[in-house]
Structures are given as C-alpha cells and as structure tokens.
Design a protein around this motif. Sequence first.
Motif, PDB file in Angstrom:
ATOM      1  N   ALA A  26       0.824  -1.203   0.000  1.00  9.19           N
ATOM      2  CA  ALA A  26       0.000   0.000   0.000  1.00  9.19           C
ATOM      3  C   ALA A  26       0.860   1.256   0.000  1.00  9.19           C
ATOM      4  N   LEU A  27       0.456   2.241  -0.788  1.00 10.73           N
ATOM      5  CA  LEU A  27       1.072   3.568  -0.740  1.00 10.73           C
ATOM      6  C   LEU A  27       0.329   4.355   0.333  1.00 10.73           C
ATOM      7  N   ILE A  28       0.943   4.499   1.510  1.00  4.33           N
ATOM      8  CA  ILE A  28       0.213   5.082   2.645  1.00  4.33           C
ATOM      9  C   ILE A  28       0.647   6.506   2.976  1.00  4.33           C
ATOM     10  N   GLY A  29       1.599   7.051   2.239  1.00  9.42           N
ATOM     11  CA  GLY A  29       2.016   8.424   2.525  1.00  9.42           C
ATOM     12  C   GLY A  29       3.252   8.796   1.740  1.00  9.42           C
ATOM     13  N   GLY A  30       3.712  10.013   1.969  1.00 10.70           N
ATOM     14  CA  GLY A  30       4.900  10.500   1.286  1.00 10.70           C
ATOM     15  C   GLY A  30       5.100  11.969   1.547  1.00 10.70           C
ATOM     16  N   GLU A  31       6.063  12.547   0.858  1.00 10.09           N
ATOM     17  CA  GLU A  31       6.393  13.960   1.021  1.00 10.09           C
ATOM     18  C   GLU A  31       6.700  14.556  -0.339  1.00 10.09           C
ATOM     19  N   THR A  32       6.070  15.683  -0.622  1.00  9.67           N
ATOM     20  CA  THR A  32       6.375  16.460  -1.817  1.00  9.67           C
ATOM     21  C   THR A  32       7.048  17.747  -1.363  1.00  9.67           C
ATOM     22  N   ALA A  33       8.302  17.910  -1.748  1.00 11.51           N
ATOM     23  CA  ALA A  33       9.086  19.059  -1.303  1.00 11.51           C
ATOM     24  C   ALA A  33       9.366  19.985  -2.483  1.00 11.51           C
ATOM     25  N   GLU A  34       8.850  21.204  -2.399  1.00 10.59           N
ATOM     26  CA  GLU A  34       9.125  22.227  -3.408  1.00 10.59           C
ATOM     27  C   GLU A  34      10.225  23.122  -2.854  1.00 10.59           C
ATOM     28  N   MET A  35      11.397  23.100  -3.506  1.00 10.81           N
ATOM     29  CA  MET A  35      12.573  23.768  -2.949  1.00 10.81           C
ATOM     30  C   MET A  35      13.216  24.665  -3.996  1.00 10.81           C
ATOM     31  N   PRO A  36      12.739  25.896  -4.134  1.00  9.92           N
ATOM     32  CA  PRO A  36      13.306  26.823  -5.123  1.00  9.92           C
ATOM     33  C   PRO A  36      14.803  27.040  -4.893  1.00  9.92           C
ATOM     34  N   GLY A  37      15.543  27.056  -5.976  1.00 13.24           N
ATOM     35  CA  GLY A  37      16.981  27.287  -5.881  1.00 13.24           C
ATOM     36  C   GLY A  37      17.795  26.037  -5.673  1.00 13.24           C
ATOM     37  N   MET A  38      17.128  24.922  -5.366  1.00 12.33           N
ATOM     38  CA  MET A  38      17.845  23.669  -5.140  1.00 12.33           C
ATOM     39  C   MET A  38      17.940  22.815  -6.400  1.00 12.33           C
ATOM     40  N   TYR A  39      16.962  22.942  -7.295  1.00 12.97           N
ATOM     41  CA  TYR A  39      16.913  22.141  -8.505  1.00 12.97           C
ATOM     42  C   TYR A  39      16.666  23.042  -9.704  1.00 12.97           C
ATOM     43  N   PRO A  40      17.352  22.807 -10.826  1.00 17.50           N
ATOM     44  CA  PRO A  40      17.056  23.556 -12.057  1.00 17.50           C
ATOM     45  C   PRO A  40      15.627  23.284 -12.520  1.00 17.50           C
ATOM     46  N   ALA A  41      15.112  24.160 -13.376  1.00 15.76           N
ATOM     47  CA  ALA A  41      13.744  24.035 -13.864  1.00 15.76           C
ATOM     48  C   ALA A  41      13.511  22.655 -14.482  1.00 15.76           C
ATOM     49  N   GLY A  42      12.448  21.990 -14.049  1.00 15.71           N
ATOM     50  CA  GLY A  42      12.074  20.688 -14.583  1.00 15.71           C
ATOM     51  C   GLY A  42      12.717  19.510 -13.900  1.00 15.71           C
ATOM     52  N   ASP A  43      13.770  19.756 -13.125  1.00 13.76           N
ATOM     53  CA  ASP A  43      14.471  18.660 -12.456  1.00 13.76           C
ATOM     54  C   ASP A  43      13.727  18.218 -11.199  1.00 13.76           C
ATOM     55  N   PHE A  44      13.946  16.974 -10.822  1.00 12.69           N
ATOM     56  CA  PHE A  44      13.364  16.451  -9.587  1.00 12.69           C
ATOM     57  C   PHE A  44      14.209  15.292  -9.101  1.00 12.69           C
ATOM     58  N   ASP A  45      13.968  14.867  -7.880  1.00  8.19           N
ATOM     59  CA  ASP A  45      14.626  13.685  -7.335  1.00  8.19           C
ATOM     60  C   ASP A  45      13.588  12.849  -6.609  1.00  8.19           C
ATOM     61  N   LEU A  46      13.862  11.551  -6.514  1.00  5.87           N
ATOM     62  CA  LEU A  46      12.944  10.610  -5.891  1.00  5.87           C
ATOM     63  C   LEU A  46      13.682   9.726  -4.898  1.00  5.87           C
ATOM     64  N   ALA A  47      13.021   9.421  -3.801  1.00  4.02           N
ATOM     65  CA  ALA A  47      13.494   8.393  -2.881  1.00  4.02           C
ATOM     66  C   ALA A  47      12.278   7.595  -2.429  1.00  4.02           C
ATOM     67  N   GLY A  48      12.502   6.334  -2.122  1.00  5.37           N
ATOM     68  CA  GLY A  48      11.408   5.481  -1.690  1.00  5.37           C
ATOM     69  C   GLY A  48      11.757   4.724  -0.427  1.00  5.37           C
ATOM     70  N   PHE A  49      10.731   4.384   0.326  1.00  7.67           N
ATOM     71  CA  PHE A  49      10.906   3.695   1.605  1.00  7.67           C
ATOM     72  C   PHE A  49       9.837   2.614   1.706  1.00  7.67           C
ATOM     73  N   ALA A  50      10.250   1.363   1.843  1.00  6.53           N
ATOM     74  CA  ALA A  50       9.313   0.248   1.921  1.00  6.53           C
ATOM     75  C   ALA A  50       9.512  -0.498   3.230  1.00  6.53           C
ATOM     76  N   VAL A  51       8.402  -0.941   3.794  1.00  7.42           N
ATOM     77  CA  VAL A  51       8.436  -1.754   5.018  1.00  7.42           C
ATOM     78  C   VAL A  51       7.663  -3.039   4.752  1.00  7.42           C
ATOM     79  N   GLY A  52       8.271  -4.151   5.139  1.00  6.87           N
ATOM     80  CA  GLY A  52       7.627  -5.449   5.002  1.00  6.87           C
ATOM     81  C   GLY A  52       7.726  -6.207   6.306  1.00  6.87           C
TER      82      GLY A  52
END
Length: 348
Positions: A138-164
């Motif tokens: 199940a996808l039960i949550g997450g975080e969307t971080a908008e950080m001006p000045g940290m990433y060029p226009a259009g760029d993004f990064d992803l990380a994932g965390f799974a528990v079993g």
Amino acid sequence: MSDGKNGMTYAQAGVDIDAGNALVERIKPAAAATKRSGVASGLGGFGGLFDLKAAGFSDPVLVAATDGVGTKLRIAIDTGNVDGVGVDLVAMCVNDLVCQGAEPLFFLDYFATGKLDLDQAARIIEGIAKGCSASGCALIGGETAEMPGMYPAGDFDLAGFAVGAMERGTALPADVAAGDVVLGLTSDGVHSNGYSLVRRIVEASGLGWDDACPWADGSLGEALLTPTRLYVKAALAAIKAGGVRGFAHITGGGLTENLPRVFPEGLGCSVNLDAWDLPPVFKWLAEKGGMEQAEMLKTFNAGIGMVVIVAPEAVSEVTAALTGEGQTVITLGHVSDGQGVSYSGQLW
C-alpha cells in the motif's frame, strides 16, 4: 490592522502550498487503489498507520528498505517520459525486501523539485502507485518538497521507503548448502543501475534520446526507460512452494557483487554464461562502450534481474511457482565449496 506594507509571501518565494494540496487531491484515487489488509489510515495525516495483526501476522519481524532511481532520472527529465520511474522506485525497494523473505506491506515516497509541476508530479506518483499495486503493498504516505533554488527548472529527485514483515524464524537467506541450484529470473533490460555509464556510452555514440533505438522499436530514450521488473509476487509464490534458500536482487555490482551476499562463509557458485542469451540492449552497450565481459557482469544485470537459491529436491515446484507468476527461469549453476562467483562460457 494593516500598516500599509506589502508583506512578502511564501508563494513569492517560490513555494506554492495550494499546488501541493491540489497534488494530494489528484493522487488520492491512485493511492486508494493500493489499499490492502492492514492499512489503517489514508493520505493527509501526519503519518500513515498500519495494523500488522489485521494483515495476518502473529509474531512478525519488520524489514525496511530504502532506495532511489539514480541517474536514470536524467533521461526521464530530458525526455519528459516520467511515467515509469515511479515503478522503478518501488521495484528497487520491494525487490530488496523480498530477498530477506519479507512480504512488502507499505510504501512511502519522497519527491523533491524546484517548482512543482502538477501534471509531472502526478504522473510520477501514479507510477509509484502502479508499482505498489503490482507488488501487493500500500502507498500510505509520502512527502512532496518544493525547494526553489535547489533544482534547475524541470528537475526532480525521488526516494522510496518500503516496510515489510515476515513471521519470526523465516528470514532469508537460510541453510544455503553446497549442491543447491542457482536459478536466474530474466530482467526487463537495464533496470535502474549503471545509468551513469549508459549515459556516457550514449553520448559517445552520437545518438540522442529521441533517435530510433538501434535494438528495438521506438526511441532510444523510451527503450532505456523500460521500468525495472517487479519480482515480489513470484518470489512470495516460490517461498510458499518451499525449498527456497535465498534470493539475490541483481542491482549495482551485478552478479559478481550481489550473489556472494547470499552465501555463508566458505560457499560460492559457478555461473554458466552460456545458459542465456545476452539481451540486445547489453550487446549494444558492450559494443559501443568497448566493454569487457567482467565489467558488464560487475556493472549491469546482464539479463538476470533476480537469482533464487533452491534446494535440489524443490527445483520443479519452485520453477512452476515462478513461471506461474510470469517469470522466465534459467538454471545458472550450483552452489559449491569456495568463495564468490566464478564464470564459465561467454556472454557474447
């Protein structure tokens, strides 16, 4: 009372809270579609709740994994083809979890960008939800971080965390012994490792992401963005069949570095490289990059995305369970006395 000054706002600083809220509303249906037994809360809280007892566990041990997608994201960003990287993110985490013998239960994501593009972000997170659904978590949550000045226009990064979780005493690897059979499950291409080298080889070839793919239909960028295969349901079916001694997810380090992680001290294996055909994408990378076989086996999965160590008497049942879940199974070799991985035959 106003003092007449024009106060600065968070939006003027480049962070749009309303856009973030709109994203949460848009992705709620995709997240809801991943709901499974044990989920005790939806999106929007300060944390996600999960009930292990409701999920059917009596004496559980938790297993956690975290990962990213690496520089494969650069191709997704440059081409605008971001729909599959969410599946990559999930796969990199849950394929690791199941190697410990755990059933993936829930997933959280972290998405960071300089300026939130609602459509781009929604497509990425909907891909994450797709990967979760295909893995039974199940996808039960997450975080969307908008950080001006940290990433060029259009760029993004992803990380994932799974528990079993798994029942106490069922952790893998376990009881690996000389004579056990080493089975390989085929990959869907490069998966999510080695892309810094992939990008360098493509650059040296003179091709662009939009050029025709030399080994398949469609563009080069599309072919290289084929999502990582999800092995979870097949692996759990194999465990249920009985006789599985261990799994190795073939990620960074390839067969050479990942297989030894399954073996106890004093054991290793020999892999027959003639047992499968090297997929065309790797043949092209080897040719254009002038790669040696040893480098291929240590950098890429070379067509084998997961390895299963099986007791000899259980091979037929485990193979049936794996093929029943859509996997292509190849006998790679046997566990033997020694250390590490040795190879016979030739990849190309």
